[in-house]
Design a protein around this motif. Structure first.
Motif, PDB file in Angstrom:
ATOM      1  N   MET A   1       0.860  -1.185   0.000  1.00 37.48           N
ATOM      2  CA  MET A   1       0.000   0.000   0.000  1.00 37.48           C
ATOM      3  C   MET A   1       0.894   1.231   0.000  1.00 37.48           C
ATOM      4  SD  MET A   1      -3.064  -0.933   2.702  1.00 37.48           S
ATOM      5  CE  MET A   1      -3.981   0.573   2.444  1.00 37.48           C
ATOM      6  N   VAL A   2       0.462   2.260  -0.724  1.00 41.64           N
ATOM      7  CA  VAL A   2       1.196   3.518  -0.792  1.00 41.64           C
ATOM      8  C   VAL A   2       0.311   4.622  -0.207  1.00 41.64           C
ATOM      9  CG1 VAL A   2       2.262   5.214  -2.326  1.00 41.64           C
ATOM     10  CG2 VAL A   2       2.484   2.776  -2.835  1.00 41.64           C
ATOM     11  N   PHE A   3       0.917   5.482   0.605  1.00 39.69           N
ATOM     12  CA  PHE A   3       0.232   6.602   1.235  1.00 39.69           C
ATOM     13  C   PHE A   3       0.951   7.882   0.815  1.00 39.69           C
ATOM     14  CE2 PHE A   3       0.235   2.862   3.872  1.00 39.69           C
ATOM     15  CZ  PHE A   3      -1.064   2.735   4.329  1.00 39.69           C
ATOM     16  N   VAL A   4       0.200   8.882   0.395  1.00 48.38           N
ATOM     17  CA  VAL A   4       0.787  10.169   0.011  1.00 48.38           C
ATOM     18  C   VAL A   4       0.036  11.277   0.737  1.00 48.38           C
ATOM     19  CG1 VAL A   4       1.287  11.770  -1.878  1.00 48.38           C
ATOM     20  CG2 VAL A   4       1.438   9.305  -2.270  1.00 48.38           C
ATOM     21  N   GLU A   5       0.785  12.181   1.365  1.00 48.86           N
ATOM     22  CA  GLU A   5       0.209  13.350   2.037  1.00 48.86           C
ATOM     23  C   GLU A   5       0.810  14.612   1.431  1.00 48.86           C
ATOM     24  OE1 GLU A   5      -0.515  12.081   6.661  1.00 48.86           O
ATOM     25  OE2 GLU A   5       1.400  12.958   6.131  1.00 48.86           O
ATOM     26  N   ASP A   6      -0.039  15.519   1.029  1.00 51.35           N
ATOM     27  CA  ASP A   6       0.391  16.858   0.635  1.00 51.35           C
ATOM     28  C   ASP A   6      -0.155  17.806   1.683  1.00 51.35           C
ATOM     29  OD1 ASP A   6       1.804  16.288  -1.756  1.00 51.35           O
ATOM     30  OD2 ASP A   6      -0.098  15.975  -2.778  1.00 51.35           O
TER      31      ASP A   6
ATOM     32  N   PRO B   1       3.192  23.054  -1.049  1.00 47.55           N
ATOM     33  CA  PRO B   1       2.842  22.068  -0.033  1.00 47.55           C
ATOM     34  C   PRO B   1       4.024  21.139   0.259  1.00 47.55           C
ATOM     35  CG  PRO B   1       1.611  21.683  -2.067  1.00 47.55           C
ATOM     36  CD  PRO B   1       2.454  22.895  -2.283  1.00 47.55           C
ATOM     37  N   ARG B   2       4.034  20.598   1.440  1.00 49.83           N
ATOM     38  CA  ARG B   2       5.059  19.625   1.821  1.00 49.83           C
ATOM     39  C   ARG B   2       4.515  18.229   1.536  1.00 49.83           C
ATOM     40  NH1 ARG B   2       6.958  17.089   7.285  1.00 49.83           N
ATOM     41  NH2 ARG B   2       9.050  16.469   6.695  1.00 49.83           N
TER      42      ARG B   2
ATOM     43  N   HIS C   1      13.622  18.717  10.184  1.00 58.97           N
ATOM     44  CA  HIS C   1      13.162  17.526   9.471  1.00 58.97           C
ATOM     45  C   HIS C   1      12.760  16.390  10.409  1.00 58.97           C
ATOM     46  CE1 HIS C   1      14.634  19.792   6.135  1.00 58.97           C
ATOM     47  NE2 HIS C   1      14.368  18.825   5.283  1.00 58.97           N
ATOM     48  N   PHE C   2      12.823  16.611  11.741  1.00 56.62           N
ATOM     49  CA  PHE C   2      12.333  15.604  12.686  1.00 56.62           C
ATOM     50  C   PHE C   2      10.815  15.530  12.516  1.00 56.62           C
ATOM     51  CE2 PHE C   2      15.788  16.478  16.159  1.00 56.62           C
ATOM     52  CZ  PHE C   2      16.774  16.035  15.291  1.00 56.62           C
ATOM     53  N   ASP C   3      10.310  14.368  12.208  1.00 54.87           N
ATOM     54  CA  ASP C   3       8.887  14.227  11.920  1.00 54.87           C
ATOM     55  C   ASP C   3       8.535  12.748  11.991  1.00 54.87           C
ATOM     56  OD1 ASP C   3       6.306  14.909  11.193  1.00 54.87           O
ATOM     57  OD2 ASP C   3       6.799  15.517   9.160  1.00 54.87           O
ATOM     58  N   GLY C   4       7.316  12.428  11.667  1.00 55.52           N
ATOM     59  CA  GLY C   4       6.880  11.045  11.610  1.00 55.52           C
ATOM     60  C   GLY C   4       5.637  10.936  10.754  1.00 55.52           C
ATOM     61  N   MET C   5       5.408   9.736  10.275  1.00 55.48           N
ATOM     62  CA  MET C   5       4.228   9.467   9.460  1.00 55.48           C
ATOM     63  C   MET C   5       3.620   8.161   9.938  1.00 55.48           C
ATOM     64  SD  MET C   5       3.996   9.470   5.341  1.00 55.48           S
ATOM     65  CE  MET C   5       2.432   9.216   4.521  1.00 55.48           C
TER      66      MET C   5
END
Length: 193
Positions: A10-15, A27-28, A145-149
């Motif tokens: 599965m692929v997830f994309v967030e803009d 957008p990021r 750039h510290f982040d999470g998904m």
């Protein structure tokens, strides 16, 4: 040779178009890919797991290529991370099989990436979600750039499965303002600064 039969990806994309304050110029984008595979070590204890990492390298490369495609190409990708989730008949150490195949696949495809690939691992049943930590690809001290998904699959991991995940990002958190090493100051020599 253990078999990590692939059941699903599965692929997830967030803009991210807005996050309080003024809207960003662009957008990021963050994207992740997950794969559910059979865990050949489930239900027993196996001493030598390391050699099986080699068998997962083609999966790491395939997932990396699909993730770069989901990101709209390699240009500007400057964040990455990986994660592993093991079903209830496995052990947490089985998720560590992903360190080399997942991390080095992204480094190979992204070129000069120097920083360690942030990683998270856990055990859970069907529907369990996991956070993929993100960090800058060349310097671990770049706080922006510290982040999470967070990702998850409704029907996995099953008891005898592993879920392997990769994530990438383009750009810092929107409105980052916590200091630290600036992207413009990255030397990219040691993976830290």
């Amino acid at each position: 040779m253990p078999e990590f039969t692939l059941r699903k990806t599965m692929v997830f994309v967030e803009d991210i178009h807005h996050d309080a304050g003024p809207a960003p110029r662009l957008p990021r984008r963050r994207a992740a890919i997950v794969a559910l595979v059979h865990n050949p070590f489930a239900g027993g204890f196996v001493i030598d797991l390391q050699s099986a990492m080699e068998d997962l390298k083609p999966l790491g490369l395939m997932m990396t290529d699909r993730l770069i495609e989901a990101m709209g190409g390699i240009d500007g990708i400057d964040g990455y991370g990986k994660a592993g989730l093991v079903g209830e008949n496995g052990e947490l150490e089985h998720t560590a099989l992903w360190h080399v195949p997942g991390g080095y696949a992204m480094r190979e495809r992204l070129g000069a990436a120097k920083a360690i690939v942030p990683s998270s691992m856990k055990m859970g049943g069907v529907g369990t979600r996991i956070d993929i930590p993100l960090g800058h690809i060349n310097a671990a001290y770049v706080r922006s750039h510290f982040d999470g998904m967070e990702v998850g699959v409704p029907d996995g991991p099953r008891a005898n499965e592993l879920l392997f995940a990769l994530a990438m990002a383009r750009g810092p958190r929107i409105h980052h303002r916590m200091g630290g090493l600036g992207v413009e100051d990255v030397k990219g020599e040691d993976g830290l600064r």
